[in-house]
Design an enzyme around this catalytic site. Structure first.
Site, mmCIF file in Angstrom:
data_model
loop_
_atom_site.group_PDB
_atom_site.id
_atom_site.type_symbol
_atom_site.label_atom_id
_atom_site.label_comp_id
_atom_site.label_asym_id
_atom_site.label_seq_id
_atom_site.Cartn_x
_atom_site.Cartn_y
_atom_site.Cartn_z
ATOM 1 C CB CYS A 210 10.093 7.158 12.839
ATOM 2 S SG CYS A 210 11.269 6.183 11.920
ATOM 3 C CB VAL B 171 -2.108 4.154 11.673
ATOM 4 C CG1 VAL B 171 -2.379 3.106 10.601
ATOM 5 C CG2 VAL B 171 -2.853 5.435 11.335
ATOM 6 N N GLY C 59 4.656 3.833 10.259
ATOM 7 C CA GLY C 59 3.784 5.004 10.328
ATOM 8 C C GLY C 59 3.525 5.372 11.778
ATOM 9 C CB SER C 60 0.988 7.587 13.216
ATOM 10 O OG SER C 60 -0.172 6.954 12.754
ATOM 11 C CD GLU D 91 10.250 2.521 12.057
ATOM 12 O OE1 GLU D 91 9.933 3.281 13.009
ATOM 13 O OE2 GLU D 91 10.611 2.916 10.948
ATOM 14 C CD GLU E 141 6.518 10.324 14.986
ATOM 15 O OE1 GLU E 141 5.447 9.771 14.692
ATOM 16 O OE2 GLU E 141 7.633 9.857 14.703
ATOM 17 C CE LYS F 160 -2.266 3.034 1.917
ATOM 18 N NZ LYS F 160 -1.814 4.395 1.602
HETATM 19 P P1 ADP Z 1 1.955 9.399 8.249
HETATM 20 O O1 ADP Z 1 1.245 10.505 8.909
HETATM 21 O O2 ADP Z 1 3.404 9.353 8.455
HETATM 22 O O3 ADP Z 1 1.563 9.147 6.820
HETATM 23 P P2 ADP Z 1 0.168 7.334 9.039
HETATM 24 O O4 ADP Z 1 0.312 6.375 10.134
HETATM 25 O O5 ADP Z 1 -1.005 8.231 9.011
HETATM 26 O O6 ADP Z 1 1.515 8.124 9.071
HETATM 27 O O7 ADP Z 1 0.217 6.609 7.632
HETATM 28 C C1 ADP Z 1 1.198 5.680 7.283
HETATM 29 C C2 ADP Z 1 0.620 4.741 6.250
HETATM 30 O O8 ADP Z 1 -0.475 4.049 6.831
HETATM 31 C C3 ADP Z 1 0.068 5.420 5.008
HETATM 32 O O9 ADP Z 1 0.340 4.623 3.883
HETATM 33 C C4 ADP Z 1 -1.424 5.479 5.285
HETATM 34 O O10 ADP Z 1 -2.197 5.515 4.125
HETATM 35 C C5 ADP Z 1 -1.618 4.174 6.013
HETATM 36 N N1 ADP Z 1 -2.808 4.152 6.864
HETATM 37 C C6 ADP Z 1 -3.420 5.179 7.500
HETATM 38 N N2 ADP Z 1 -4.496 4.757 8.178
HETATM 39 C C7 ADP Z 1 -4.595 3.421 7.976
HETATM 40 C C8 ADP Z 1 -5.494 2.406 8.413
HETATM 41 N N3 ADP Z 1 -6.532 2.671 9.203
HETATM 42 N N4 ADP Z 1 -5.253 1.135 8.022
HETATM 43 C C9 ADP Z 1 -4.204 0.839 7.252
HETATM 44 N N5 ADP Z 1 -3.333 1.745 6.800
HETATM 45 C C10 ADP Z 1 -3.508 3.023 7.140
#
Ligand code: ADP
Length: 490
Positions: free
Chosen positions: A288, A236, A232-233, A254, A387, A179
């Site tokens: 990060c 999430v 990512g965050s 991570e 963060e 993704k």
């Molecule tokens: P950032 O703000 O650094 O993009 P996020 O955690 O919001 O961090 O997003 C990281 C990745 O996770 C992106 O590819 C985003 O589309 C995806 N993402 C966000 N929300 C979801 C979710 N509920 N389920 C799966 N993937 C998600």
């Protein structure tokens, strides 16, 4: 470098083909440097994700039965293609993130190094042999792929993030659905194109564009996806762990950091300041592993603060190779960081420099924020514990080592940590006691290499480590094969 050519709509890669989203929907990807539309992107939803998983399922038997050596050779060909197209990749990544061409090119170097390292694992993928308590019996462990890997990444360092997950997942024999980050769709699309042209069989790597809740969540929920690796965050990541955990899928997370950098009274202040600026502001703080809590001994605090302010005011912000860092990824992110700084101010913190959007004519249309240093934030204030993913760092004054260590550990996160000192005693005691997955002496809070395990403790992850050979543990199962023989039958 010329602006790269983007297709009219950045498509998905499914089963070796470029495909639009099944509903034909798109979203606009803006240039962070100019605020103007850069390209339109396939807006995928669960039907598209299901199609990608189907393709990955179909490709799995042949790919997983291929010898690891052959898989490694194909991945080496992909790596060579990245090298041959390094300028194209750097131009695309620079255009969609706003980082400079040189920064994007350096990041491509990191992706190439990752590709080489993991392609080489095709000739290793070692197991072990063990003895038995029973005569004429022994055992060996072998690695087996899990099946379809769901890879979800952030946009901050687009090509490195892709390489970090795709190469280990595939060398282990999994097929994958990546993704792409909605902030960096074109780099992922171009990677898919190179991989296909370099000989990666159709369906082995499928790439789905779109937003997290629409295109990421269905990947997490699908019972056919055996392992999920997410960068990512923390918010999430927790959601992913919950959903995937309920169906007992393996999950590697991570997540975020609020990484401390301690400056002791015996530190060389000039290099320490250089590392603070790099840790806090390079890539506009969108790491990060960014250094966002600078913990300074009282004895050198005022001198170090003044040095930092003076050097921060000299930083150049823009998309060029002469600039120190560029914009943040989108307007929403810029607003969120500005709002967090404002809340910190209202809670009693002082903004020493920066704290605002750059709105002069050269910057006004892009998503630029002035490099920002804050002091007097309380250690448990929102700005100290959340963060931000922007060019913002906080200073904290401490009397001595033990308070510095205590403060470093006073965080919900535990990704990276750094100390600047000339004392080997302080350095080693810090690396032993700091709660982090990575501890650094006399450098920055960021910077990893392909053969090093990276990951965090506490809210920074769930204990897995990628890349390094440790990533093989994320993407493979161990099978213990037990052999018995009878010497009477020789
Ligand atoms: P950032 O703000 O650094 O993009 P996020 O955690 O919001 O961090 O997003 C990281 C990745 O996770 C992106 O590819 C985003 O589309 C995806 N993402 C966000 N929300 C979801 C979710 N509920 N389920 C799966 N993937 C998600």
């Amino acid at each position: 470098m010329n602006q790269p050519d983007f297709p009219e709509v950045i498509p998905n890669w499914i089963d070796g083909c470029e495909v639009k989203s099944s509903a034909g929907e798109t979203f606009d990807k803006l240039s962070p440097a100019t605020g103007k539309e850069l390209c339109r992107v396939a807006r995928s939803r669960s039907a598209d994700v299901a199609q990608a998983i189907e393709a990955a399922m179909k490709a799995f038997p042949a790919w997983s039965l291929q010898t690891p050596v052959v898989r490694g050779e194909i991945l080496m060909a992909v790596t060579r293609a990245i090298g041959q197209h390094q300028n194209d990749i750097a131009a695309i990544a620079a255009a969609e993130t706003g980082m400079s061409f040189n920064a994007a090119s350096a990041e491509t170097d990191a992706a190439i190094a990752q590709g080489k390292f993991m392609a080489g694992e095709g000739r290793r993928l070692y197991g072990r042999t063990t003895t038995s308590a029973v005569p004429n019996k022994w055992a060996m462990t072998v690695r087996e792929p899990l099946g379809v890997a769901g890879l979800i990444i952030a946009a901050n360092t687009p090509i490195a993030n892709i390489a970090w997950k795709v190469f280990p997942a595939l060398v282990c024999g999994n097929t994958a659905v990546l993704k792409a980050a909605e902030g960096a769709p074109a780099t992922a699309w171009f990677f898919g194109k190179l991989a296909r042209a370099a000989g990666l069989p159709p369906g082995v790597l499928n790439i789905v564009q779109g937003f997290g809740p629409e295109a990421g969540a269905p990947l997490v929920a699908d019972p056919r996806v055996a392992v999920l690796s997410f960068t990512g965050s923390t918010t999430v990541g927790r959601e992913i762990a919950r959903t995937a955990g309920s169906r007992l899928a393996r999950v590697s997370l991570e997540l975020g950091g609020k990484n401390p950098l301690v400056v002791c009274d015996d530190a060389d202040l000039d290099p320490a300041a250089t590392w603070v600026l790099r840790s806090a502001f390079s890539n506009a703080g969108q790491r990060c592993a960014a250094g966002s809590r600078i913990i300074v001994f009282d004895a050198v605090y005022d001198r170090f603060r003044d040095l930092l302010i003076e050097r921060t005011r000299r930083l150049k912000v823009g998309p060029g190779n002469d600039d120190d860092f560029g914009p943040v990824i989108n307007a929403g992110q810029l607003d969120a960081v500005l709002a967090a700084v404002e809340r910190a101010r209202q809670a009693g913190a002082s903004v020493l420099t920066g704290g605002h959007r750059l709105d002069d004519p050269a910057h006004a249309s892009g998503f630029y924020m002035a490099p920002t240093i804050i002091e007097h934030a309380s250690p448990d204030a929102e700005i100290s514990v959340s963060e931000l993913f922007g060019p913002v760092t906080c200073l904290y004054r401490v009397p001595d080592f033990s308070e510095a260590l205590r403060r470093a550990n006073q965080s919900p996160y535990g990704l990276t940590a750094c100390i600047h000192t000339r004392s080997v005693h302080r350095a080693l005691e810090f690396t032993r006691r700091v709660q982090a997955g990575v501890a650094v002496v006399n450098a920055g809070t960021f910077g990893s290499e392909p053969h090093w395990p990276f990951g965090g403790v506490k809210f920074s992850g769930n204990g897995t480590r990628e890349p390094g050979t440790e990533a093989l543990d994320v993407y493979s199962n161990l099978k213990n094969i037990i052999l018995t023989f009878d010497p009477n039958h020789v």
